[in-house]
Design a protein around this motif. Sequence first.
Motif, short mmCIF file in Angstrom:
data_model
loop_
_atom_site.label_atom_id
_atom_site.label_comp_id
_atom_site.label_asym_id
_atom_site.label_seq_id
_atom_site.Cartn_x
_atom_site.Cartn_y
_atom_site.Cartn_z
N UNK A 1 0.83 -1.21 0.00
CA UNK A 1 0.00 0.00 0.00
C UNK A 1 0.86 1.26 0.00
N UNK B 1 4.39 -5.69 -15.25
CA UNK B 1 4.15 -7.11 -15.06
C UNK B 1 2.77 -7.25 -14.44
N UNK C 1 1.89 -10.97 -9.92
CA UNK C 1 3.32 -11.29 -9.87
C UNK C 1 4.09 -10.26 -9.03
N UNK D 1 6.04 -10.98 -5.62
CA UNK D 1 7.46 -10.69 -5.41
C UNK D 1 7.65 -9.86 -4.13
N UNK E 1 9.00 -20.80 -7.46
CA UNK E 1 9.02 -19.44 -8.00
C UNK E 1 9.75 -19.40 -9.34
N UNK E 2 10.69 -20.31 -9.55
CA UNK E 2 11.35 -20.35 -10.84
C UNK E 2 12.64 -19.56 -10.92
N UNK E 3 13.23 -19.18 -9.85
CA UNK E 3 14.51 -18.48 -9.90
C UNK E 3 15.64 -19.45 -10.17
#
Lengths: 184, 537
Positions: A56, A66, A70, A74, A139-141
């Motif tokens: 906020x 993005x 997402x 993050x 997460x795909x890192x």
Amino acid sequence: MQDDYALVEGCRRQDRSMQRLLYERFAGKLFVVCKRYVKDPDEAEDILQDAFVKIYRHIDSFRFECPLEAWLKRVVINTALKHIRKQKPWEHTTDVQELAPVLPQADESLPTLNYQYLLQLIQELPPGCRTVFNLYAIEGYTHPEIAEMLDIAEGTSKSQFARARSLLQQKLQSDGHPAEGRPR
Amino acid sequence: MDELEKNMPDNFWRKAFDEAAETPPPRVWDAIERRLDEPDSTKILPLWGTGLASSRPFVWSTRIAAAVALLLLGWWAVQTLPSANLSYKRNAPNVIAQHAEKPANTPASKEPTATEQADQANSSTELPESVASASKPTTESGTKTLAKSGRQQLSPFKPYPASALATLASKSRVPNSVGSELLMKTGQLAQARTAPRMSVTTAAAQASINSVVASQAVVTQTDGANPTVTIAFEPLSGRSLRLRGFGQIHRIVWFRPAEPELKPEIAQSKQRSRDAWASASVMPGSFNPMVSIKSASVASVGSASLDAIKASTTSQQNVSSSPNFSVAYQAGAGVQLSERWSIESGIGYLAGRSTLETPAQFSSASLSAGFIQNSASSNLYVDALRNSIHRGDLAYAVPQANYANVSNSAYQNSYNGQIRQVLTNDYQYMQVPVQVGYQLRPKKKLSLALLGGIITNIFIRNTVDSQLEITAKDGIYRPVSLAAAMGARFRYRPTRQWSASVAGMYQPSLGLGTQSESQVQSKPNTAGMSFGVDYHF
């Protein structure tokens, strides 16, 4: 996207109703994310709370480059990592070379399992393994990115992931899911 | 998003949590709302600075500015504080004068301040309306009025209630008022006594004030009815409450505690090291008078003994003394001059016995082979003693008949070397030693000191074989002779005041113990072990 835009604009105006809508819309998914990184539910609530306050207060930095989900995810992950980083779970870790022969490969033949069961498995992992596993497998890192995010060596990230997978496969096998434990 | 999607090593896990959602508890949103309502003012200003703040010119300019600000602040404090003290001293008498000038029945002419109200509360006797109403004989109205006013004015968080204090003070000081002379019972007196002393605005104080007024009213009502004890009391006037303001300190109390006079450290150390003690010791040992017969001086003696001395000289006969048991008693005192040096003195008594072997004289009556024991005036030593006695004292010391025997020519060859006589000599001396000690182990519980000094031996008497007693008046022995003293002393001091000592002493005579013209020559020496007890002051 149109709804996301309205939500973001409302939050930029610090409209409490829009803030509430944003929360109600994404809090469920983000809460699961939090629970994947910490075992204690209270800690997960704290992370979620901190993450939404940041969202906020820094909603102006979101440029719609993005998907909103997402970006929110993050922020939540970064908040969780900041929380985990204080606990330094990567001390006394083993280098990846020592575990290389037993590194299991990814197995896409796993049946669909209840996420709560899988969440419980992940929460049972040691903190270091859990974090690396979440970042890499879900997460795909990449390992270099994880190493940079967590300020650890890349080998440490790999070894932690291997250890997490090994522990998860052992657990799955013991629970009657032998296919998951078969290395490829 | 591309970054997230480019690496998917395990789609199983990713898919499993892709749509997973779990509603968080409502308290999470409540907490978020609370935090959103709070101002976002939790910024941390790093002291080390960032960007421009971390640049060296900025840091140095900040330091210089801070130093200048501190100097200015110090200068301001130096310039301000003395003037404040002076102004206070200058104003203090005025304040006192104001207090003193307030007459007993003079109302305040102007609106007093809070402090002045408090002061007036102790000095002014004007009755406020509330008190006037309270002093009326009507019990209910008086109590209610004051209690009401008290409730209105007394608050635990407000300044000192001047009117309430004025009420108490005036009641106690005005002669005609109710409080000046109260007829009350004992329990009420306690309340009245404690109430005027209250100086803190608390609820308890308010209750006490109310109780005083109520008791006064009750007492007034029962004045004529009950002839109880009449007690006049003068309440203690409390100090006026003065609120301390912020800023300078208006009163500095200079207090200097009495300090002991400082002495130089060297003098203190000397004073500390001057340990004084008194001692009593006993020294068993051996005493050897080293007696010899002086032949050269015999010629000066009278002709009566000449032949006998010639005979002894020619026959190479002489006396030999051997040491025997002796004991010396000594009482002394000493003082430590420095850490290592000490001096001590005292007075002692030496009783020394020696055995003397002397050639004997031929005598038909006492002739026998070998030694002749206890044969009076028949040996060289005794004859020499007799010869040495001054003529004026001769009749006193030796019978004339015996002396005539010595001069008799028939005895010229009577001192035969084959006949020897053993005599005992009991010497008695008074001793005054003066010794210097050097501590080898200073300030130790077991100390070791080397002793050296001089002993003044005052001859008392010598008793030869329990028959012949020679005193100092006989002119044979020197009345006063000197002896050296040397030795070592161990002292064990278990407590601060008491110690025990063991000393080995050797006391050789520094000169002859006999007169130079005496035939008998003596140079005594003493050796022994001294055991003593010391008391340290």
